[in-house]
Design a protein around this motif. Structure first.
Motif, PDB file in Angstrom:
ATOM      1  N   GLY A 162     -45.484  -3.630  11.080  1.00 34.36           N
ATOM      2  CA  GLY A 162     -45.652  -4.582  10.187  1.00 34.36           C
ATOM      3  C   GLY A 162     -45.187  -5.901  10.919  1.00 34.36           C
ATOM      4  N   GLU A 163     -44.681  -6.062  12.034  1.00 33.23           N
ATOM      5  CA  GLU A 163     -43.934  -7.098  12.626  1.00 33.23           C
ATOM      6  C   GLU A 163     -44.853  -7.606  13.626  1.00 33.23           C
ATOM      7  N   VAL A 164     -44.948  -8.855  13.782  1.00 33.60           N
ATOM      8  CA  VAL A 164     -45.663  -9.773  14.788  1.00 33.60           C
ATOM      9  C   VAL A 164     -44.601 -10.041  15.873  1.00 33.60           C
ATOM     10  N   PHE A 165     -45.024  -9.522  17.139  1.00 34.99           N
ATOM     11  CA  PHE A 165     -43.891 -10.031  18.269  1.00 34.99           C
ATOM     12  C   PHE A 165     -44.998 -10.840  19.155  1.00 34.99           C
ATOM     13  N   GLY A 166     -44.481 -11.982  19.373  1.00 33.49           N
ATOM     14  CA  GLY A 166     -45.038 -12.955  20.359  1.00 33.49           C
ATOM     15  C   GLY A 166     -44.680 -12.877  21.434  1.00 33.49           C
ATOM     16  N   VAL A 167     -45.599 -12.863  22.681  1.00 33.65           N
ATOM     17  CA  VAL A 167     -44.998 -12.705  24.007  1.00 33.65           C
ATOM     18  C   VAL A 167     -45.671 -14.002  24.537  1.00 33.65           C
TER      19      VAL A 167
END
Lengths: 281, 344
Positions: free
Chosen positions: B57-62
């Motif tokens: 459920g997490e949005v992890f930006g790179v």
């Protein structure tokens, strides 16, 4: 100072660019089997850019921005309308028009495809000087060296080839090449969108410095509203070949009137997590 | 729970030692755990000991510039790098090691457990097959479905992605669709087998700003509805600010800084993060605008110094003595010996 040398003795400091009722249609599809359709790429576009200032041209892909740019730089011929540099029509002006056309130069989006890979950087920058016979052959090298320095390139880069440079450096080469023929109007067609974020700012600052030094008039085609607001005194928004809204960047961003402009402002990804916009979908 | 397929990663270089602390606890464990991941292409080091984890459920930006190692990291996770790439370190999907896993296992993981949305929709899709055929194919790789059932699921997904006429779109060939529609078809291909982790690699960079926003919202909306984790790779800090929960800033193949999105933008600690934020003009703000001198680095061989040292305003001698170790402070982890002041 070497910086101003290429322009020494020239009185030309920025020109007034006027575009009146510009139109251009393209045929789409082959006529062999079907009737070709006519697409109005640019439809009755009129604007003027004061000497030494920057106008931003914004719009989605296919809106006709680049077609306008190509007509102003005489890469394609308009169907109708006028393009005036200091009052002189460069489309129908004959020999005088041709002379004036040199005064408009263009910097393309992708410096990888706009620089001939088989030419050395020094030759690329000096080509226009040679073609337009702007100075004696023996002096070309000096002019190129001075101009390259002004654009942030060292002397030894002149003997190398474009592929040996990073994207940002290549764009500097493209800018030096455009400036070599002493233009007064520069058309910048998405000049930083192919570059890394940290390098975009370098190029934008360089363009600002060059504008201040040479009094250049800019037409900046961009899709980033923040860039436009920062660098342009005026902005025009194009959609389907027409200018749908024009004015001061601040007004356009704070109070967009045209629905398309509004969606553009709404879609702009603000780099601030505190100003997160609601999902559109 | 997923069964391990038994293939343990061979480690000829012996670069990885067993770290007892990393045995996964399955309750509340991260969906994906990347630790000490390094990728080399010949002499070029694309990724050096990158570690992060992403929860359900997490949005992890790179974020990072070209050559920072964003795509190499993403592709290493899912085994899409060419055989010439040397990968070290560990990628655990729900505790299962994927680095060195068999080709068959990776093929099974791709699509069914980890979906990959490609940047360029035109090259990601087969030009001579319909969208429908390409979507049903994904389902067939992961178990047999009838053509009819497959098309039905595909149509439902396209409808979820707000495509007006899903049935007609399924019969269309890629060239008949607009850029935004094509990108949605690629998203559908990544999502159709219900993966729990989505890797989105610069999915909207080629699209117009207005379409960009819509496609991004659709992708993240569907992922949120399914509780999937997302690794969102982008060069655009604006996109990250608008969408991500946590962010890793990559530079020269290392994670320069990792933080929750508010800490990163309000209180960047790595000089690169700070400089990057100052180098972009902001709408309605005529404040700081300062380019970073120099250009992005390419790392050859082992990284022996802070990769940002040559462009950094705070550089000191010790920056060149070695790669700074990750330093954790509050919710932020950064690799810098002379960080920006903590303004929080």
């Amino acid at each position: 100072m070497i910086a101003a040398q290429p322009y020494a003795g020239r009185e030309r400091a920025g020109a007034l660019l006027e575009v009146r009722n510009l139109c251009k249609s393209f045929r789409v599809g082959s006529e062999t089997f079907t009737r070709a359709a006519l697409v109005k790429a640019v439809d009755d576009v009129t604007f003027r850019i004061e000497p030494g200032s920057t106008m931003g041209l914004v719009g989605e892909s296919g809106s006709g921005k680049s077609t306008v740019a190509r007509m102003i730089t005489r890469l394609i011929r308009p169907d109708s309308g006028e393009i005036l540099i200091d009052g002189q029509d460069i489309v129908t002006g004959g020999a005088a028009g041709k002379r004036f056309a040199r005064l408009v130069q263009i910097v393309f989006q992708d410096p990888t495809s706009s620089l001939n890979p088989r030419w050395k950087v020094g030759d690329l920058i000096g080509e226009g000087v040679l073609v337009h016979r702007l100075c004696p052959r023996s002096e070309i090298r000096n002019r190129v060296v001075a101009l390259a320095g002004r654009c942030g390139l060292d002397v030894d880069s002149l003997d190398r080839f474009p592929h040996e440079f990073s994207g940002g450096q290549r764009q500097r080469i493209a800018i030096a090449r455009a400036l070599a023929v002493e233009p007064s109007v520069l058309v910048l067609d998405e000049p930083v969108s192919a570059l890394d974020v940290s390098v975009q700012a370098q190029i934008l600052v360089l363009l600002q410095e060059l504008q201040a030094a040479f009094g250049l008039t800019y037409l900046l085609i961009a899709h980033d509203l923040a860039v436009v607001e920062r660098f342009c005194s005026h902005v025009a928004v194009m959609r389907l070949g027409r200018i749908v809204e024009a004015g001061l960047p601040r007004d356009i961003h704070e109070n967009p009137k045209d629905p398309y402009t509004r969606s553009l402002v709404e879609a702009h990804p603000v780099p601030d997590p505190h100003r997160r916009k609601a999902m559109t979908a | 729970m997923l069964a391990l397929d038994g293939t343990q990663r061979s480690d000829p270089a012996g670069t990885e030692t067993q770290r007892p602390g990393l045995t996964p606890q399955h309750a509340g464990a991260p969906l994906i755990e990347v630790s000490d991941l390094s990728v080399r292409f010949g002499a070029v080091t694309a990724v050096s000991s990158v570690s992060f984890s992403v929860a359900k459920g997490e949005v992890f930006g790179v974020v990072g510039e070209s050559g920072a190692g964003k795509s190499a990291t993403a592709r290493a996770i899912i085994g899409l790098l060419p055989p010439t790439a040397k990968i070290a370190g560990s990628v655990r999907y729900k505790g299962e090691e994927l680095v060195g896993a068999s080709k068959a296992r990776l093929r099974q993981a791709r699509g069914a457990q980890i979906g990959y949305v490609f940047q360029d929709a035109l090259t990601a899709l087969d030009p001579v097959r319909t969208i429908g055929a390409q979507l049903v194919e994904v389902l067939n790789v992961h178990g047999h479905v009838s053509r009819r059932d497959g098309l039905e699921r595909a149509a439902d997904l396209l409808a979820e992605l707000k495509i007006n006429d899903p049935v007609r779109t399924l019969k269309a060939y890629p060239h008949q669709l607009s850029g935004g529609m094509r990108q949605r078809a690629v998203i559908a291909a990544a999502l159709i087998a219900n993966p729990e982790l989505i890797i989105a690699d610069e999915v909207t960079s080629a699209l117009d700003v207005t379409v960009q926003r819509k496609v991004l919202d659709l992708l993240l909306g569907v992922c949120a509805a399914r509780g999937a984790g997302v690794i969102l790779i982008t060069h655009d800090l604006g996109v990250v600010a608008q969408t991500s929960d946590r962010v890793a800033v990559l530079y020269g193949g290392i994670v320069a800084e990792e933080a929750d999105v508010f800490s990163l933008f309000d209180n960047p600690r790595h000089p690169y993060s700070g400089a990057l934020l100052n180098s972009m003009p902001r709408l309605g703000d005529q404040g700081v605008f300062e380019p970073i001198p120099g250009s992005a680095i390419q790392v050859f061989g082992d990284l022996r110094a802070c990769p940002f040292a040559d462009r950094c305003a705070r550089v000191a001698d010790d920056c060149r003595a070695g790669v700074p170790a990750p330093f954790k402070e509050g919710g932020t982890t950064y690799r810098c010996l002379h960080p920006l002041e903590d303004t929080a």
